[in-house]
Write a protein that holds these residues in place. Structure first.
Motif, PDB file in Angstrom:
ATOM      1  N   GLU A   1       1.216  -1.660   0.202  1.00 20.77           N
ATOM      2  CA  GLU A   1      -0.421  -0.125   0.188  1.00 20.77           C
ATOM      3  C   GLU A   1       0.512   0.862  -0.030  1.00 20.77           C
ATOM      4  O   GLU A   1       1.931   1.056   0.669  1.00 20.77           O
ATOM      5  CB  GLU A   1      -1.237  -0.256   1.015  1.00 20.77           C
TER       6      GLU A   1
ATOM      7  N   CYS B   1      -2.669   0.004  -4.321  1.00 17.31           N
ATOM      8  CA  CYS B   1      -2.244  -0.996  -4.129  1.00 17.31           C
ATOM      9  C   CYS B   1      -1.678  -2.087  -4.858  1.00 17.31           C
ATOM     10  O   CYS B   1      -2.899  -2.468  -6.081  1.00 17.31           O
ATOM     11  CB  CYS B   1      -3.622  -1.610  -3.441  1.00 17.31           C
TER      12      CYS B   1
ATOM     13  N   TRP C   1     -10.257  -3.135   1.073  1.00 19.78           N
ATOM     14  CA  TRP C   1      -9.058  -1.469   1.921  1.00 19.78           C
ATOM     15  C   TRP C   1     -10.589  -2.198   3.517  1.00 19.78           C
ATOM     16  O   TRP C   1     -11.615  -2.699   3.034  1.00 19.78           O
ATOM     17  CB  TRP C   1      -9.697  -0.573   1.215  1.00 19.78           C
TER      18      TRP C   1
ATOM     19  N   CYS D   1      -4.852  -3.110   2.409  1.00 21.34           N
ATOM     20  CA  CYS D   1      -5.539  -4.119   1.098  1.00 21.34           C
ATOM     21  C   CYS D   1      -5.446  -5.458   1.637  1.00 21.34           C
ATOM     22  O   CYS D   1      -4.109  -5.584   2.302  1.00 21.34           O
ATOM     23  CB  CYS D   1      -4.654  -3.227  -0.029  1.00 21.34           C
TER      24      CYS D   1
END
Length: 125
Positions: A6, A22, A36, A96
Motif C-alpha cells: 500500500e 495497492c 480495503w 489492502c
C-alpha cells in the motif's frame, strides 16, 4: 504468499483528499478481488470497500459511501482507493487484501487471504 504494497497515506486536513494505491508484486491482480480495510488505535479492523476481479462489482461501508471510490487498473496491476471529504474519524492504518475470485466481493476480513502491511492515514487540522 501474495505480496501487496500500500502507498499514498499521509496527513491531510479535514475535508481533504488522498488516493491510496495497492500494488501487487510477483503476481497479477487480474483474477483477484481486492478489499480495503482500516484499523484505528484501540478499535477493531473495519471493512471499507472491495472490488471484484473484473471491476464490475464494488461494495462500500456505509461510513464511506459517497466519499470513497475504489477502482482498479489491471494493466498497472494496481487498485486505488480515492478518499474525498475526509473526516478525523477516517484516521487509521489502511490495508489492502486480495483473494482469488471469479466474481463479486465481500467486505469481510475472513474473505481475504493475503494482506499488505498497511499505510497510515491521519486526518487532522
Amino acid at each position: 504468499q501474495l505480496q501487496l504494497v500500500e502507498s499514498g497515506g499521509g496527513l491531510v486536513q479535514p475535508g481533504g483528499s488522498l488516493r491510496l494505491s495497492c500494488e501487487a508484486s510477483a503476481f497479477t491482480l487480474d483474477f483477484y478481488a481486492i478489499g480495503w480495510f482500516r484499523q484505528a488505535p484501540g478499535k477493531e479492523r473495519e471493512g471499507v470497500s472491495c472490488i471484484s476481479s473484473s471491476g464490475g462489482s464494488t461494495n462500500y461501508a456505509d461510513s464511506v459511501k459517497g466519499r470513497f471510490t475504489i477502482s482498479r487498473d489491471n494493466a498497472q496491476n494496481t487498485v486505488y482507493l480515492q478518499m474525498n471529504s475526509l473526516k478525523p474519524e477516517d484516521t487509521a492504518v489502511y490495508y489492502c487484501a486480495a483473494e482469488s475470485a471469479d466474481y463479486g466481493c465481500q467486505i469481510l476480513a475472513d474473505y481475504f487471504g493475503s494482506w499488505g502491511q498497511g499505510t497510515q492515514v491521519t486526518v487532522s487540522s
